[in-house]
Design a protein around this motif. Structure first.
Motif, PDB file in Angstrom:
ATOM      1  N   GLN A  28       1.046  -1.084   0.064  1.00 51.90           N
ATOM      2  CA  GLN A  28       0.369   0.064  -0.050  1.00 51.90           C
ATOM      3  C   GLN A  28       0.424   1.183   0.215  1.00 51.90           C
ATOM      4  OE1 GLN A  28      -0.083  -2.812   1.923  1.00 51.90           O
ATOM      5  NE2 GLN A  28      -2.625  -3.139   1.821  1.00 51.90           N
ATOM      6  N   ASP A  29       1.833   0.919   0.699  1.00 54.27           N
ATOM      7  CA  ASP A  29       2.330   2.839   0.508  1.00 54.27           C
ATOM      8  C   ASP A  29       4.280   2.804  -0.062  1.00 54.27           C
ATOM      9  OD1 ASP A  29       3.629   0.793   2.134  1.00 54.27           O
ATOM     10  OD2 ASP A  29       4.214   1.787   4.439  1.00 54.27           O
ATOM     11  N   CYS A  30       4.408   1.364  -0.891  1.00 55.53           N
ATOM     12  CA  CYS A  30       5.226   1.461  -1.782  1.00 55.53           C
ATOM     13  C   CYS A  30       6.698   0.730  -1.345  1.00 55.53           C
ATOM     14  CB  CYS A  30       5.143   2.684  -3.477  1.00 55.53           C
ATOM     15  SG  CYS A  30       3.801   2.573  -4.116  1.00 55.53           S
ATOM     16  N   THR A  31       6.342   0.043  -0.128  1.00 57.77           N
ATOM     17  CA  THR A  31       8.140   0.013   0.572  1.00 57.77           C
ATOM     18  C   THR A  31       8.452  -1.338  -0.170  1.00 57.77           C
ATOM     19  OG1 THR A  31       6.175  -0.930   2.798  1.00 57.77           O
ATOM     20  CG2 THR A  31       7.206   1.894   2.065  1.00 57.77           C
ATOM     21  N   SER A  32       7.328  -2.433  -0.247  1.00 59.43           N
ATOM     22  CA  SER A  32       7.838  -3.803  -0.749  1.00 59.43           C
ATOM     23  C   SER A  32       6.877  -4.165  -2.047  1.00 59.43           C
ATOM     24  CB  SER A  32       7.954  -4.204   0.438  1.00 59.43           C
ATOM     25  OG  SER A  32       6.584  -4.795   0.568  1.00 59.43           O
ATOM     26  N   LEU A  33       7.609  -4.895  -2.358  1.00 54.07           N
ATOM     27  CA  LEU A  33       6.923  -5.614  -3.883  1.00 54.07           C
ATOM     28  C   LEU A  33       7.243  -7.378  -3.490  1.00 54.07           C
ATOM     29  CD1 LEU A  33       6.718  -5.597  -6.212  1.00 54.07           C
ATOM     30  CD2 LEU A  33       8.739  -5.999  -7.675  1.00 54.07           C
ATOM     31  N   ALA A  65       4.717   3.155 -10.287  1.00 51.51           N
ATOM     32  CA  ALA A  65       4.078   2.965  -8.564  1.00 51.51           C
ATOM     33  C   ALA A  65       4.942   4.395  -8.611  1.00 51.51           C
ATOM     34  CB  ALA A  65       4.887   1.952  -7.050  1.00 51.51           C
ATOM     35  N   LEU A  66       4.575   4.810  -7.558  1.00 53.95           N
ATOM     36  CA  LEU A  66       5.261   6.506  -7.580  1.00 53.95           C
ATOM     37  C   LEU A  66       5.831   6.060  -6.105  1.00 53.95           C
ATOM     38  CD1 LEU A  66       3.728   9.023  -9.316  1.00 53.95           C
ATOM     39  CD2 LEU A  66       5.958   8.258 -10.108  1.00 53.95           C
ATOM     40  N   ALA A  67       7.122   6.097  -5.765  1.00 55.10           N
ATOM     41  CA  ALA A  67       7.689   6.185  -4.516  1.00 55.10           C
ATOM     42  C   ALA A  67       9.167   7.201  -3.868  1.00 55.10           C
ATOM     43  CB  ALA A  67       7.592   4.184  -4.314  1.00 55.10           C
ATOM     44  N   THR A  68       9.048   6.740  -2.539  1.00 58.79           N
ATOM     45  CA  THR A  68      10.190   8.257  -2.548  1.00 58.79           C
ATOM     46  C   THR A  68      11.939   7.010  -2.018  1.00 58.79           C
ATOM     47  OG1 THR A  68       8.693   9.840  -1.805  1.00 58.79           O
ATOM     48  CG2 THR A  68      11.242  10.321  -0.894  1.00 58.79           C
ATOM     49  N   ILE A  69      12.752   6.849  -2.330  1.00 61.68           N
ATOM     50  CA  ILE A  69      13.163   6.060  -2.247  1.00 61.68           C
ATOM     51  C   ILE A  69      14.389   6.945  -2.232  1.00 61.68           C
ATOM     52  CG2 ILE A  69      14.844   3.976  -2.872  1.00 61.68           C
ATOM     53  CD1 ILE A  69      12.354   2.841  -4.191  1.00 61.68           C
ATOM     54  N   GLN A  70      14.704   6.550  -1.171  1.00 60.70           N
ATOM     55  CA  GLN A  70      16.452   7.146   0.011  1.00 60.70           C
ATOM     56  C   GLN A  70      15.781   9.741  -0.662  1.00 60.70           C
ATOM     57  OE1 GLN A  70      19.362   5.560  -3.074  1.00 60.70           O
ATOM     58  NE2 GLN A  70      19.961   4.022  -1.695  1.00 60.70           N
ATOM     59  N   LYS A  71      15.112   8.937  -0.332  1.00 57.11           N
ATOM     60  CA  LYS A  71      14.335  10.538   0.097  1.00 57.11           C
ATOM     61  C   LYS A  71      14.167  11.202  -1.060  1.00 57.11           C
ATOM     62  CE  LYS A  71      16.095  11.488   4.622  1.00 57.11           C
ATOM     63  NZ  LYS A  71      16.979  12.304   5.403  1.00 57.11           N
ATOM     64  N   VAL A  72      13.897  10.940  -2.459  1.00 54.92           N
ATOM     65  CA  VAL A  72      14.303  11.448  -4.208  1.00 54.92           C
ATOM     66  C   VAL A  72      13.021  10.068  -4.569  1.00 54.92           C
ATOM     67  CG1 VAL A  72      14.936  11.408  -6.150  1.00 54.92           C
ATOM     68  CG2 VAL A  72      16.894  11.362  -3.975  1.00 54.92           C
ATOM     69  N   PRO A  73      12.478  11.320  -5.043  1.00 57.02           N
ATOM     70  CA  PRO A  73      10.992  10.476  -5.838  1.00 57.02           C
ATOM     71  C   PRO A  73      11.353   9.406  -6.793  1.00 57.02           C
ATOM     72  CG  PRO A  73      11.045  13.153  -6.132  1.00 57.02           C
ATOM     73  CD  PRO A  73      12.489  12.740  -5.375  1.00 57.02           C
TER      74      PRO A  73
END
Length: 496
Positions: free
Chosen positions: A21-26, A316-324
């Motif tokens: 739901q929050d795009c932190t895992s796959l 998905a649009l996620a923020t990884i390592q503080k970057v979109p």
């Protein structure tokens, strides 16, 4: 993305792929089980869990908890709710027809069949409501808001035109019907706050965004005019400022949801060009409504280009390592990670791609733009201009990131030494022994830690069931908690 229902390569091992739901895992379902990966890093795809069992065609994870809902290809009518860390089954339900989709949030679990929808209370897994006799929905199209306050369900209201039914899963009542498109629906997506709904039809040229629950149209974007396409997935960014849409073409479109700023009062036109522009604006009122709408539709703010077309995918649009980042998982078995410039937009650069089978190597090399090529030292065959140029700085250019590190996920779990600070949930699950082994905490702290999110809300009414118990002494589904350290007694429930 359920590939088991799609016609295509039957020899492919990949059956299902989806983000949590929050795009932190796959989550990845295969013919031999399912896998869970962490999305905390661009450089590597860290495997959290690997289950080798039956063919899994649906696997949905609840945020960053250990709760997963799975459906196997061999038993398509049975839903299993499992605690993957302990490897135990919490409960299972059987339905009258094949399960086409499962949706989760912290309040509800939705099971979508072709002509009905079942709404479960996720705390005790009881069926609260059943929406029967829905229009035929062979692809299991539906969307569930992940917000606790705006817990809405969206599903097609017709299989002939693009009507969207909005249902309140907390108060268990229909809210509104949105006439979104002239053609049948192809994709639906809520934003994280549950206040916006994106829709696309089977024609695929126009994407609309509506406010929820009143159903007013907020934005309208044109994906293209040259050809009709199949929209496979859409996704909002966490701040609801961007909307991504992927299709059967090689281009992923990213739209920016912003209202144009008010322009200052126009002055008298200067010169013949000014008069010409004013005449065009005036004539727009006499054009057919279809042409007027086309002039008012927004265009893509940014695009990402996939290496191939015609394959099913999910974005998905996620923020990884503080970057979109723009993420796309394709039927070809790869996760593609692109950099998104939130200010300038334009063409998104491919940073990294990872194999979903966890094996290193055999990864096609992404093409690098000439302006993004890494700096190199002059060689004997270098030009005169490059030989007299000043030495380059040691700063690594932006295009260098994808070339570093090994391809794929690490081949074996990482052993964490005592005293080492663990920075990710995946590392916690992979740790073996040591003084930092996870211990039961207080209910609120424990749930906040497991659900891994600032919006996490502890279940106050379940505090009495939080104590550790001996093996086999469960408290029943009435005390079901969404954490890693309480017993979940196996139970079997059947419904029609």
């Amino acid at each position: 993305m359920n590939l088991a229902t799609k016609t295509g390569d039957e020899q492919s091992d990949l059956l299902f792929v989806n983000f949590n739901q929050d795009c932190t895992s796959l989550a990845v379902g295969t013919r031999t089980g399912y896998k869970l990966f962490s999305l905390s890093s661009v450089d590597k795809l860290e495997q959290i869990y690997d289950n080798e069992s039956e063919d899994i065609c649906i696997v949905e994870r609840l945020f960053s908890s250990s709760l997963v809902a799975i459906v196997s290809l061999s038993s398509p009518r049975k839903l299993k709710v499992c605690h993957f860390k302990k490897g135990t089954e919490i409960c299972n339900y059987s339905y009258s027809n094949s399960i086409l989709a499962v949706r989760l949030n912290r309040q509800r679990l939705i099971v979508c069949l072709e002509e009905s929808l079942y709404i479960h209370n996720i705390r005790d897994m009881k069926v609260l409501h059943t929406i029967r006799d829905t229009p035929p929905n062979p692809h299991g199209l539906c969307a569930l808001s992940i917000n606790n306050d705006n817990c809405f369900l969206a599903y097609p209201g017709s299989n002939q035109i693009g009507e969207v039914q909005i249902f309140d899963t907390i108060n268990l009542r229909a809210v509104t019907m949105i006439p979104a498109h002239d053609n049948p629906l192809a994709s639906l997506a809520f934003n994280a706050q549950g206040t916006k709904l994106a829709t696309a039809s089977e024609k695929g040229t126009v994407i609309r965004v509506f406010s929820i629950p009143d159903g007013q149209k907020l934005f309208e974007f044109r994906r293209g005019v040259k050809r009709c396409v199949s929209i496979y997935s859409m996704a909002f960014s966490a701040d609801s400022l961007f909307l991504s849409a992927s299709s059967n073409t090689e281009t992923v479109h990213i739209f920016k949801l912003e209202i144009p700023k008010d322009r200052p009062a126009e002055q008298e036109p200067q010169g013949w060009m000014g008069y010409f522009g004013q005449a065009l604006k005036s004539s727009a009122t006499y054009l057919p409504s279809q042409m007027t709408e086309m002039f008012n539709q927004g265009r893509a703010f940014a695009t990402a280009r996939l290496p191939n077309s015609g394959m099913h995918n999910v974005c998905a649009l996620a923020t990884i390592q503080k970057v979109p980042r723009q993420l796309v998982v394709s039927q070809d078995g790869y996760l593609y990670i692109y950099n998104l410039d939130p200010n300038e937009g334009g063409e998104c650069m491919l940073l990294r791609q990872h194999r979903l089978d966890g094996r290193a190597g055999d990864s096609p090399v992404p093409e690098v733009n000439p302006t993004d090529r890494p700096l190199t030292h002059p060689t004997s065959g270098a030009s005169y201009a490059s030989s007299v140029k000043k030495p380059e700085s040691s700063v690594v250019p932006p295009g260098k990131a994808w070339e570093s590190g090994n391809q794929g996920a690490p081949p074996s779990p990482v052993c964490v030494a005592p005293g080492h600070v663990i920075g990710s949930y995946a590392a916690v699950l992979k740790k073996k022994g040591g003084p930092q082994e996870i211990e039961p905490l207080s209910p609120s702290c424990e749930i906040d830690e497991i659900l891994c999110g600032p919006e996490s809300q502890p279940y106050q009414e379940l505090e009495h069931g939080s104590g550790a118990q001996p093996e086999g002494e469960g408290t029943g589904l009435g005390h079901l908690r969404l954490d890693d350290d309480n017993e979940f007694p196996p139970m079997t429930h059947k419904s029609d």
